[in-house]
Scaffold this motif. Structure first.
Motif, short mmCIF file in Angstrom:
data_model
loop_
_atom_site.label_atom_id
_atom_site.label_comp_id
_atom_site.label_asym_id
_atom_site.label_seq_id
_atom_site.Cartn_x
_atom_site.Cartn_y
_atom_site.Cartn_z
N VAL A 275 -43.45 -25.24 54.42
CA VAL A 275 -44.64 -25.83 55.05
C VAL A 275 -45.45 -24.73 55.74
N GLU B 122 -46.22 -37.57 52.41
CA GLU B 122 -46.70 -36.61 53.40
C GLU B 122 -46.54 -35.19 52.87
N TRP B 123 -47.21 -34.26 53.53
CA TRP B 123 -47.35 -32.92 52.99
C TRP B 123 -46.02 -32.19 52.79
N ALA B 124 -45.16 -32.24 53.79
CA ALA B 124 -43.90 -31.49 53.71
C ALA B 124 -43.06 -31.99 52.53
N GLN B 125 -43.06 -33.30 52.33
CA GLN B 125 -42.28 -33.85 51.24
C GLN B 125 -42.92 -33.54 49.89
N TRP B 126 -44.26 -33.53 49.86
CA TRP B 126 -44.96 -33.16 48.63
C TRP B 126 -44.55 -31.74 48.23
N LEU B 127 -44.52 -30.85 49.21
CA LEU B 127 -44.16 -29.46 48.92
C LEU B 127 -42.76 -29.37 48.33
N SER B 128 -41.82 -30.12 48.90
CA SER B 128 -40.44 -29.97 48.42
C SER B 128 -40.19 -30.78 47.15
N ASN C 272 -45.01 -33.65 60.89
CA ASN C 272 -45.77 -33.29 59.69
C ASN C 272 -45.54 -31.85 59.28
#
Lengths: 315, 501
Positions: free
Chosen positions: A37, B387-393, A275
């Motif tokens: 992140v 959400e963004w963090a999960q999208w990344l992983s 987040n």
């Protein structure tokens, strides 16, 4: 009384220990890698590995748990991954907004709810009662962010009396800080006051039908005197319980109002940290909130016991 | 939840805005102000662009606090910055930079060739956490010949090297203060860091001494306002003067109608695509990918999700960049053709596909419309907000997705189609050959030819469904001048910003 307090203290310590384990495990299973992140889509595997090493994420979980808990016990909440700042410092800055805001909102809630609820109970089934109950029904139903927007449009954009949001800090004087918190406090207080007024009314109606109130009336007190001297004090106990819950909520559960007024409060800190997978912040702040709720409950328990001797014996 | 809330607010904003405009007319205009309040949507995690990927970092410090050897200007061109000039050897492997003399950091420390070498070495070191480490990968060695001369030798020619040195991740930090740059950035720029109220604002003030032309502003505050309706209120109430990336396109018409404001629609490098998992069935079949291209009507998506202000694209290349070819007509909207292609490739009617949507509004809104369009050709699309963090992983790293909508904001990022193991899993020897040639070419005319070939190859293979360029919709005070209209890189360069007297 002492054994009661000690027993409660032991229960408190156990609850905290279990809570810390739950919080830690939840953070562990949360999908998402803090390093990814922070470094984004262009990060190379070796860069990610270097950052994970720097953040201490490569150590085994039990070791990290132990380090975290021993830190907590010593009052060290750890270091934020993203802000690179001690969590204690972040929490302190956010409390400077959230604590006064919660107190203002709670004061406003009480100032509105107690007299309104008492008035409605004293004039039950009258036009006054109907009007107050109708108004509080609306107050519970209206979403507070929408009410907040209306407040901002009226008082900030049209009348320009108050800022539309933001928080200038306390260094600019008491008034500039308080000014920034007026609209959010009103927006927060409206639904809470509506709930509390309803609780106040029904609790007062309950006590008014109790035997001792009847006795007081028989003794020659007027209805108003009986209400003020005898019923009101007893009716306040459930109201205080609700207020305790409301205060915990106002301290950290106000993220939507903080967003509407872009206030740097505790709720947004946690939201943003989740987040960004700033697990160090999430873990420690959640734990801090859990601890504050548990400790407040502990104090409430002790107070009940002091007020009502029956509780002591049963425990 | 989010959608309901937005609809709710749209109603309330419309009903009260007339009153808002009237109240504003009486506002006194201050003459030639020297301060500026800028609204930004996301708070930066920290302020060191060499240690974090968040665009919000560069949006505050780039060109204002920190400078690089080169810089990207408002048109996306490479310009000299801390390097006054440079020469490139004929084989394209040796760059000799002449550095500006007399440059100092805000704490008085000097900038010279040894400092530049320190930065390049730091970025490519084994323990480097630079988010754009690949920019520095071609470097063989950096050498400080004398205080004003830096010689950089490359392993192989790199056509984009000077451009890369102008990115936020390549700014020059001072050796003594680099470690603390996350919280106390000390740079060479025209503004120095003053204060950061976490969660609220970052303040910059004019530096006493600056090598370049003096700036007009005395101070600038970046205020974090993440809620779209709050950003409307903040501008209307005058709490912020500018919102360079305004998050709520639904309010733009209200600002257009208000003489106090300017609405500026510009370009970004954000190529918004519906990425397809080329390594997974049924997307490994080129006919299926082409069918999806025919099934999506870009115009409806742009009108519905982007309020009509975005430009359509037909390949992975920004229209404003040199070498662009318009390929938007390659797969015209044709549901009948899409259906027959799907039938031909044996994808039965009612096939279930998952479309993952990361948090940005452009993705969530486009996803709704595209799902309906794909339904019309017989595909059953499940929308999966993430959400963004999960999208990344999950998506980016784990490649666990069918389709996803995302904007690729890095400029000229044709390299991602040549990468093995990239999330959309495109494997083409033909493309890799084109890209290898591009990397080895420094001649601009030849590079442009290769850019064209690369775009055509990507469109031919229908790697992804190319949607539109992410527009940059800025709203700011009508009296403010000098802000960037476009965003060739995500920054807020304040060096030429001033108030009308």
């Amino acid at each position: 009384m002492l054994t009661f307090a000690l027993r409660r203290l032991l229960a408190l310590a156990l609850t905290l220990a279990v809570a810390s384990a739950v919080v830690f495990v939840v953070m562990e299973v949360l999908p998402g890698d803090p390093a990814q992140v922070m470094l984004g889509t262009e990060a190379r595997p070796d860069t990610l590995a270097a950052l994970r090493e720097k953040l201490g994420l490569n150590q085994p979980a039990p070791e990290r748990y132990l380090a975290w808990v021993t830190g907590l016990v010593r009052g060290d909440l750890g270091m934020s991954y993203t802000y690179a700042t001690p969590v204690t410092e972040l929490v302190r800055d956010r409390l400077a907004v959230s604590l006064p805001l919660a107190l203002m909102a709670l004061a406003l809630t009480t100032a509105i709810a107690i007299p309104l609820g008492a008035w409605a109970a004293a004039r039950r089934n009258s036009v006054v009662d109907l009007g107050i109950m109708g108004a509080t029904q609306v107050g519970v139903a209206v979403p507070n962010f929408w009410f907040a927007m209306l407040l901002a449009l009226l008082f900030a954009i049209t009348l320009r009396w108050l800022p539309a949001g933001g928080f200038p800090g306390w260094s600019g004087g008491l008034w500039s800080g308080v000014r920034a918190l007026i609209l959010p406090a009103v927006a927060l207080a409206l639904p809470q006051a509506s709930i509390l007024a309803r609780v106040m009314r029904s609790s007062l109606l309950d006590t008014l039908s109790d035997d001792y109130v009847r006795t007081a009336r028989a003794k020659g007190l007027t209805e108003g005197q009986a209400l003020r001297r005898h019923a009101l004090r007893n009716a306040l106990i459930p109201v205080l319980t609700i207020m305790g819950l409301q205060f915990s909520f106002l301290l950290a559960g106000t993220v939507i109002i903080e967003n509407v007024f872009y206030l740097p409060g505790l709720g947004r800190l946690v939201f943003q940290a989740i987040n960004q997978r700033d697990l160090a912040v999430v873990k420690s702040v959640v734990m801090l909130l859990v601890a504050s709720v548990i400790i407040v409950n502990f104090i409430v328990d002790l107070t009940y016991a002091a007020v009502d001797p029956r509780l002591r014996r049963r425990a | 939840m989010t959608l309901n809330r937005r609809l709710f607010l749209a109603g309330s904003v419309a009903s009260l805005s007339a009153a808002g405009a009237l109240g504003g007319a009486s506002r006194a205009l201050a003459a030639a102000r020297k301060d500026l309040n800028i609204g930004i949507r996301l708070e930066p995690p920290h302020l060191d662009p060499t240690a974090g990927a968040a665009a919000a970092i560069g949006e505050i410090v780039y060109a204002n606090v920190f400078e690089g050897l080169t810089r990207i200007d408002r048109d996306g061109a490479v310009k000299p910055a801390l390097a006054e000039s440079w020469t490139i050897s004929d084989d394209g492997k040796t760059y000799t930079f002449k550095l500006r003399s007399g440059v100092t950091y805000h704490d008085g420390a000097p900038f010279d060739a040894s400092v530049a070498k320190f930065n390049l070495d730091r970025a490519r070191a084994p323990d480097s956490v630079n988010p754009q480490k690949s920019l520095f990968a071609p470097i063989e060695a950096a050498e400080a010949v004398d205080p004003a001369t830096l010689k950089v030798t490359l392993k192989q020619p790199a056509g984009n090297f000077l451009f890369g040195l102008g990115w936020p991740a390549a700014v020059m930090l001072a050796p003594a203060t680099a470690a603390d740059a996350k919280t106390k950035p000390v740079g060479t720029g025209p503004f120095k860091f003053a204060n950061w109220t976490k969660g609220a604002s970052v303040e910059l003030v004019r530096a006493e001494k600056y090598w370049g032309s003096p700036v007009k502003l005395d101070k600038a505050a970046f205020k974090v306002i993440s809620d779209p309706s709050a950003s409307f209120a903040a501008l209307m109430a005058g709490d912020v003067d500018a919102f360079p990336i305004y998050p709520a396109p639904e309010n733009l018409d209200q600002f257009r109608a208000d003489p106090r404001f300017k609405v500026v629609i510009g370009n970004t490098e954000g190529k918004t695509i519906m990425a397809l998992n080329n390594g997974r069935k049924p997307f490994d079949d080129i006919r299926v990918r082409r069918a999806l291209c025919h099934a999506v009507d870009r115009k409806t998506v742009i009108d519905g999700a982007m309020f009509g202000i975005a430009k359509p694209i037909g390949s992975h290349f920004a229209p404003q960049d040199a070498g662009y070819v318009d390929l938007t007509g390659k797969y015209p909207y044709d549901p009948a053709k899409a259906k027959s292609l799907l039938k031909e490739s044996g994808v039965p009617e009612g096939t279930k596909l998952r479309l993952v949507l990361p948090p940005p509004d452009y993705a969530r809104r486009s996803g709704q419309i595209i799902a309906a369009q794909l339904k019309a050709v017989g595909l059953d699309v499940e929308l999966v907000p993430m959400e963004w963090a999960q999208w990344l992983s999950d998506v980016f790293k784990g490649k666990n997705f069918d389709m996803t909508i995302i904007s690729h904001v890095e400029p000229l990022d044709l390299d991602i189609y040549a990468r093995d193991d990239y999330y959309f899993d495109y494997k083409s020897q033909a493309y890799k050959a084109i890209y290898a040639e591009l990397t080895a070419t420094t001649d601009q005319a030849k590079r442009i030819e290769l850019y064209k070939k690369a775009q055509e190859q990507i469109a031919e293979d229908a790697v992804n469904v190319f949607l539109f360029m992410l527009p940059k919709s800025g709203v700011w005070s009508a009296d403010l001048q000098g802000l960037w209209e476009n965003a060739p890189i995500p920054v807020n360069d304040l060096t030429e910003v001033s108030w009308k007297a």
